[in-house]
Design a protein around this motif. Structure first.
Motif, mmCIF file in Angstrom:
data_model
loop_
_atom_site.group_PDB
_atom_site.id
_atom_site.type_symbol
_atom_site.label_atom_id
_atom_site.label_comp_id
_atom_site.label_asym_id
_atom_site.label_seq_id
_atom_site.Cartn_x
_atom_site.Cartn_y
_atom_site.Cartn_z
ATOM 1 N N LEU A 81 0.848 -1.187 0.000
ATOM 2 C CA LEU A 81 0.000 0.000 0.000
ATOM 3 C C LEU A 81 0.880 1.231 0.000
ATOM 4 N N THR A 82 0.539 2.187 -0.814
ATOM 5 C CA THR A 82 1.254 3.450 -0.821
ATOM 6 C C THR A 82 0.283 4.516 -0.341
ATOM 7 N N TYR A 83 0.695 5.225 0.705
ATOM 8 C CA TYR A 83 -0.153 6.250 1.308
ATOM 9 C C TYR A 83 0.440 7.622 1.024
ATOM 10 N N ARG A 84 -0.439 8.575 0.830
ATOM 11 C CA ARG A 84 -0.017 9.958 0.667
ATOM 12 C C ARG A 84 -0.657 10.776 1.768
ATOM 13 N N MET A 85 0.145 11.641 2.407
ATOM 14 C CA MET A 85 -0.334 12.409 3.554
ATOM 15 C C MET A 85 0.409 13.720 3.666
ATOM 16 N N THR A 86 -0.049 14.548 4.587
ATOM 17 C CA THR A 86 0.650 15.794 4.872
ATOM 18 C C THR A 86 1.844 15.501 5.779
ATOM 19 N N GLN A 87 2.748 16.453 5.847
ATOM 20 C CA GLN A 87 3.908 16.317 6.733
ATOM 21 C C GLN A 87 3.457 16.181 8.181
#
Length: 193
Positions: free
Chosen positions: A82-88
């Protein structure tokens, strides 16, 4: 080994539930998130969770938990990762959580309640090498082998949320006899997960 992995996943559930990081490599395969378009636009940190750490886990529940912890987008990759994208901010929060949980796990070995044959744990600063001092006979005759998977999986997650790429995240867990100090088993995670 499958039972050990299930035990590790269960004990690392707080970490797995909070897994974060995403790259929209295949946005079509990612479920629609409840994140606002502003949150998605500001989500510039990506983290890939290796499939070996998710084997046997309920992936849909893992993704749901990740969204509820602030992950903006999730891509399910062809290899099962799974590849997740998020804020810092979300990434930093996940890093703090993985550190607290891993420190708590390592400290629990000293208490001897969850894994009675393990008497002490020693780890380097980056959790790349962990030594578990154990009563060798009790370890071999008991069910404490789940301790290896548990600490291995948790340490890999810690590394991933502290700047180590998922391809490079690796921890060596060595079992040493508490009396002699001699190693009697060594495992490397995630390869041995």
């Amino acid at each position: 080994m499958h039972l050990k992995k299930w035990a590790a996943l269960f004990l690392c559930l707080p970490l797995l539930g909070a897994l974060a990081g995403c790259s929209a490599q295949d946005a079509a395969s990612a479920p629609v998130s409840s994140a606002s378009s502003e949150t998605i636009a500001n989500a510039n940190v990506t983290v890939m969770i290796p499939s070996v750490l998710l084997d046997g886990a309920n992936v849909e529940q893992t993704k749901k938990n990740a969204y509820s912890n602030g992950v903006a987008e999730i891509t399910e990759n062809d290899d099962g990762s799974l590849t997740y994208r998020m804020t810092q901010t979300v990434y930093d929060r996940m890093g703090e959580s993985t550190q607290r949980d891993l420190e708590s796990l390592v400290a629990s070995f000293q208490k001897g309640t969850d894994f009675p044959s393990i008497k002490e744990a020693r780890a380097d600063q980056g959790y790349q090498n962990i030594v578990l001092l154990a009563d060798q006979a009790a370890y071999r005759n008991g069910y404490d082998s789940a301790a290896l998977s548990t600490v291995g999986v948790c340490a890999v997650l810690y590394q991933i949320f502290h700047g180590v790429s998922s391809e490079d995240a690796c921890v060596t867990v060595t079992l040493q006899d508490e009396e002699t100090g001699e190693p009697f088993a060594t495992y490397t995670y995630p390869m041995d997960a």
